[in-house]
Design an enzyme around this catalytic site. Structure first.
Site, PDB file in Angstrom:
ATOM      1  N   LYS A 183       0.866  -1.193   0.000  1.00  0.00           N
ATOM      2  CA  LYS A 183       0.000   0.000   0.000  1.00  0.00           C
ATOM      3  C   LYS A 183       0.894   1.231   0.000  1.00  0.00           C
ATOM      4  O   LYS A 183       1.733   1.401   0.891  1.00  0.00           O
ATOM      5  CB  LYS A 183      -0.866   0.010   1.261  1.00  0.00           C
ATOM      6  CG  LYS A 183      -1.777   1.220   1.338  1.00  0.00           C
ATOM      7  CD  LYS A 183      -2.674   1.166   2.547  1.00  0.00           C
ATOM      8  CE  LYS A 183      -2.144   1.920   3.728  1.00  0.00           C
ATOM      9  NZ  LYS A 183      -1.936   3.360   3.499  1.00  0.00           N
ATOM     10  N   GLU A 257       7.667  -2.316  12.759  1.00  0.00           N
ATOM     11  CA  GLU A 257       8.749  -1.331  12.896  1.00  0.00           C
ATOM     12  C   GLU A 257       8.064  -0.026  13.274  1.00  0.00           C
ATOM     13  O   GLU A 257       7.412   0.598  12.434  1.00  0.00           O
ATOM     14  CB  GLU A 257       9.484  -1.144  11.555  1.00  0.00           C
ATOM     15  CG  GLU A 257      10.224  -2.362  11.053  1.00  0.00           C
ATOM     16  CD  GLU A 257      11.555  -2.576  11.752  1.00  0.00           C
ATOM     17  OE1 GLU A 257      12.027  -1.673  12.460  1.00  0.00           O
ATOM     18  OE2 GLU A 257      12.104  -3.678  11.604  1.00  0.00           O
ATOM     19  N   CYS A 291      12.095   7.909  12.350  1.00  0.00           N
ATOM     20  CA  CYS A 291      11.779   7.035  13.485  1.00  0.00           C
ATOM     21  C   CYS A 291      12.961   6.864  14.430  1.00  0.00           C
ATOM     22  O   CYS A 291      12.790   6.732  15.629  1.00  0.00           O
ATOM     23  CB  CYS A 291      11.332   5.675  12.970  1.00  0.00           C
ATOM     24  SG  CYS A 291      12.556   4.924  11.889  1.00  0.00           S
ATOM     25  N   GLU A 392       7.511  10.623  21.304  1.00  0.00           N
ATOM     26  CA  GLU A 392       8.018  10.974  19.968  1.00  0.00           C
ATOM     27  C   GLU A 392       7.344  12.275  19.507  1.00  0.00           C
ATOM     28  O   GLU A 392       6.122  12.363  19.477  1.00  0.00           O
ATOM     29  CB  GLU A 392       7.654   9.821  19.021  1.00  0.00           C
ATOM     30  CG  GLU A 392       8.238   9.937  17.641  1.00  0.00           C
ATOM     31  CD  GLU A 392       7.909   8.712  16.778  1.00  0.00           C
ATOM     32  OE1 GLU A 392       6.725   8.321  16.710  1.00  0.00           O
ATOM     33  OE2 GLU A 392       8.837   8.161  16.164  1.00  0.00           O
TER      34      GLU A 392
HETATM   35  P1  NAD Z   1       0.577   5.630  10.837  1.00  0.00           P
HETATM   36  O1  NAD Z   1       0.597   4.509  11.809  1.00  0.00           O
HETATM   37  O2  NAD Z   1      -0.422   6.706  11.019  1.00  0.00           O
HETATM   38  O3  NAD Z   1       0.372   5.088   9.357  1.00  0.00           O
HETATM   39  C1  NAD Z   1       1.221   4.110   8.800  1.00  0.00           C
HETATM   40  C2  NAD Z   1       0.479   3.421   7.680  1.00  0.00           C
HETATM   41  O4  NAD Z   1      -0.593   2.675   8.230  1.00  0.00           O
HETATM   42  C3  NAD Z   1      -0.120   4.357   6.651  1.00  0.00           C
HETATM   43  O5  NAD Z   1       0.123   3.820   5.370  1.00  0.00           O
HETATM   44  C4  NAD Z   1      -1.606   4.339   6.995  1.00  0.00           C
HETATM   45  O6  NAD Z   1      -2.440   4.595   5.871  1.00  0.00           O
HETATM   46  C5  NAD Z   1      -1.790   2.921   7.486  1.00  0.00           C
HETATM   47  N1  NAD Z   1      -2.940   2.703   8.361  1.00  0.00           N
HETATM   48  C6  NAD Z   1      -3.606   3.609   9.117  1.00  0.00           C
HETATM   49  N2  NAD Z   1      -4.594   2.999   9.816  1.00  0.00           N
HETATM   50  C7  NAD Z   1      -4.552   1.687   9.483  1.00  0.00           C
HETATM   51  C8  NAD Z   1      -5.309   0.537   9.890  1.00  0.00           C
HETATM   52  N3  NAD Z   1      -6.309   0.625  10.771  1.00  0.00           N
HETATM   53  N4  NAD Z   1      -4.963  -0.672   9.369  1.00  0.00           N
HETATM   54  C9  NAD Z   1      -3.935  -0.788   8.509  1.00  0.00           C
HETATM   55  N5  NAD Z   1      -3.202   0.268   8.080  1.00  0.00           N
HETATM   56  C10 NAD Z   1      -3.492   1.494   8.569  1.00  0.00           C
HETATM   57  O7  NAD Z   1       2.061   6.211  10.849  1.00  0.00           O
HETATM   58  P2  NAD Z   1       2.610   7.463  10.039  1.00  0.00           P
HETATM   59  O8  NAD Z   1       2.135   8.700  10.702  1.00  0.00           O
HETATM   60  O9  NAD Z   1       2.354   7.265   8.579  1.00  0.00           O
HETATM   61  O10 NAD Z   1       4.183   7.281  10.253  1.00  0.00           O
HETATM   62  C11 NAD Z   1       4.877   7.801  11.311  1.00  0.00           C
HETATM   63  C12 NAD Z   1       5.236   6.716  12.311  1.00  0.00           C
HETATM   64  O11 NAD Z   1       5.979   5.676  11.679  1.00  0.00           O
HETATM   65  C13 NAD Z   1       6.148   7.251  13.389  1.00  0.00           C
HETATM   66  O12 NAD Z   1       5.767   6.755  14.657  1.00  0.00           O
HETATM   67  C14 NAD Z   1       7.509   6.704  12.989  1.00  0.00           C
HETATM   68  O13 NAD Z   1       8.415   6.636  14.051  1.00  0.00           O
HETATM   69  C15 NAD Z   1       7.139   5.375  12.443  1.00  0.00           C
HETATM   70  N6  NAD Z   1       8.213   4.834  11.573  1.00  0.00           N
HETATM   71  C16 NAD Z   1       8.945   3.742  11.985  1.00  0.00           C
HETATM   72  C17 NAD Z   1       9.995   3.263  11.196  1.00  0.00           C
HETATM   73  C18 NAD Z   1      10.837   2.092  11.642  1.00  0.00           C
HETATM   74  O14 NAD Z   1      11.523   1.513  10.802  1.00  0.00           O
HETATM   75  N7  NAD Z   1      10.857   1.712  12.899  1.00  0.00           N
HETATM   76  C19 NAD Z   1      10.279   3.866   9.978  1.00  0.00           C
HETATM   77  C20 NAD Z   1       9.532   4.973   9.592  1.00  0.00           C
HETATM   78  C21 NAD Z   1       8.498   5.432  10.407  1.00  0.00           C
END
Ligand code: NAD
Length: 491
Positions: A183, A257, A291, A392
């Site tokens: 996605k 992650e 992250c 965060e």
């Molecule tokens: P998010 O959790 O809001 O969204 C992540 C993804 O999940 C998006 O594609 C979103 O459309 C999807 N999503 C939302 N609701 C969902 C559901 N109910 N079921 C399935 N999918 C769903 O996160 P974000 O705001 O896009 O990203 C920021 C976060 O990601 C931060 O906390 C950051 O630290 C973390 N992050 C972690 C890593 C790592 O490798 N550890 C890397 C990058 C970002």
């Protein structure tokens, strides 16, 4: 005058890539994607819907038997071909990355090379994924271990580094023989679209990698889909909880992650100039929206004030501005909502006792006024029980806190729910290993600030930062199931 907006003609249009069909419009919600640098619409299009996920899973299931059976050398060659394309496309990828989430040119130009490195590393494993034999207990028997792909892996990535996250998952999952439904995130869809276009161009068989651009509804449909064997999720802890609850229904394995609040421990015996420069990287990298950024600076009291002064002096040279400009180090944050959330956290950090060394909660005006720009903010004297120390921020904000002893530094570093990264600055070899070995974090760097995070090492979190690993052989094993075969050799 506002900053320049991206050229929409350079943005990819493949909203769905399912089997051999490439579609510009999905059947889901209308997306008017905003460029964070000016808040202008880049493109409007209809995203995918849960019904598109059904089609994508069908295509992936159809492609799986042949992909699983393909010999490792052929999979390797396809991955190497993709790596070459990613490298050749690096400069064309940069404006796409800038447009989708306000990444700055200084780093956007590198992302194609980064993706290429991951496909080369994992492609190199594709023809070396051997099993092993086990000397068993008991009677004459031949026992061996085989590794089996999951089938279809569902990949959900965040907006802050979509192509970085996507390549981190796709390279090992494909090397291990899985097919993919990915996605592209609604807040930053373009680089994943382009990646899947390049995967087609590289000659991967149709259906091996399928793309559905969409929001939470599409992600949720992937998690609950019975045809997906494993979910790899990169994003926030809040969404991860929903995903785990849904996956519990189908007992589906989920790799996570998640976010972090990584500590930077600066001991008095560190190279201070270097530690101060690297200390700023937590605010600069991905404009503070990474992250694994080191966003909590823990500094030994005897050097605390000079270190804070050094941070302040260096912060004055950090350019916050137009992501397309080559000198820019910090760009906009992703959205107005995110900007307001960060402002609130800065304000509460000050109320909790944080001293503003530079920056503050006021958004930048003038040329910056149209976009979501905040200054680089350093808060000193941040108490360990405050929100800005423990949570965060996901913006260009650093929290600085003094410590008096190695024990206290370790306790402070480990004193949050997260466990993604930790950075230790010292010239004392024994202390470096002693402290590194006590960090409850999946990635520890000594006298570094992220450069050690290459495709050949495992990356992932402890505690609320997730579980499972991407990178290294661990990253490949993440996408393999284990089969043990015992053969009775008794006549
Ligand atoms: P998010 O959790 O809001 O969204 C992540 C993804 O999940 C998006 O594609 C979103 O459309 C999807 N999503 C939302 N609701 C969902 C559901 N109910 N079921 C399935 N999918 C769903 O996160 P974000 O705001 O896009 O990203 C920021 C976060 O990601 C931060 O906390 C950051 O630290 C973390 N992050 C972690 C890593 C790592 O490798 N550890 C890397 C990058 C970002």
């Amino acid at each position: 005058m506002a900053f320049q907006a991206p050229n929409a003609d350079l943005l990819p249009r493949s909203t769905l890539i399912i089997g051999d069909s490439v579609e510009e419009q999905g059947s889901g919600d209308l997306l008017a994607h905003l460029y964070p640098g000016t808040n202008e619409v880049t493109r409007e299009f209809r995203m995918g819907a849960p019904s598109d996920v059904d089609r994508a899973v069908e295509a992936a299931q159809a492609a799986f038997p042949a992909w699983r059976a393909m010999t490792g050398d052929k999979r390797r060659n396809l991955m190497f071909a993709l790596a070459a394309l990613l490298e050749a496309e690096s400069m064309n990828l940069a404006p796409i990355l800038i447009a989708e989430n306000g990444s700055v040119a200084m780093t956007a130009g590198y992302m194609g090379f980064d993706g290429a490195n991951k496909f080369r590393y994992c492609g190199g494993w594709a023809d070396k994924l051997e099993g092993r034999t086990v000397p068993t207990w008991g009677g004459p028997a031949h026992d061996y271990v085989q590794y089996e792909p999951y089938g279809v892996v569902g990949v959900i990535v965040p907006w802050n580094g979509p192509i970085f996250a996507a390549t981190m998952v796709l390279a090992p999952a494909l090397a291990a023989g899985n097919c993919i439904v990915i996605k592209a995130p609604d807040l930053a869809p373009y680089s994943v679209m382009r990646l899947v276009e390049l995967i087609r161009q590289a000659g991967f068989p149709p259906g091996v990698v399928n793309l559905v651009t969409g929001g939470a509804d599409v992600g949720a449909a992937m998690v609950s889909h019975p045809g997906i064997g494993k979910i790899e999720f990169i994003g926030s802890g809040t969404t991860a909880k929903k995903i785990l609850a849904s996956a519990a229904e189908s007992l589906k394995p989920v790799g996570l992650e998640l976010g972090g609040k990584s500590a930077v421990l600066v001991f008095a015996d560190a190279n201070l100039q270097d530690a101060a420069k690297r200390g700023l990287s937590g605010a600069v990298s991905a404009s503070g929206q990474g992250c694994v950024n080191g966003t909590r600076l823990l500094v030994e009291r005897s050097i605390y004030e000079p270190y804070v002064e050094m941070l302040k002096a260096m912060a004055g040279h950090i350019v916050v501005g137009d992501p397309f400009a080559k000198e820019t180090m910090i760009g906009p944050v992703i959205s107005e909502a995110s900007l307001a959330r960060i402002q609130g956290m800065i304000q509460r950090g000050v109320e909790a006792g944080g001293r503003v060394v530079c920056g503050g909660a006021e958004r930048l005006g003038g040329d910056h006024a149209g976009g979501n720009f905040l200054p680089l903010t350093v808060l000193a004297d941040v108490p360990a029980d405050s929100e800005v120390f423990r949570t965060e921020v996901f913006g260009p904000v650093l929290a600085v806190t003094p410590f008096d002893s190695e024990e206290e530094a370790i306790a402070l570093a480990n004193g949050t729910d997260y466990g993604l990264g930790a950075y230790v600055h010292t010239q004392n070899l024994a202390r470096a290993h002693r402290v590194a070995g006590q960090m409850m974090a999946g990635m520890v760097q000594v006298n570094g600030s992220g450069e050690g995070m290459t495709p050949c090492v495992p990356f992932g979190g402890m505690k609320h930062s997730g579980h499972g690993r991407l990178g290294g052989i661990e990253g490949i094993r993440e996408f393999q199931q284990v089969r043990n075969v015992w053969v009775n050799l008794q006549g």
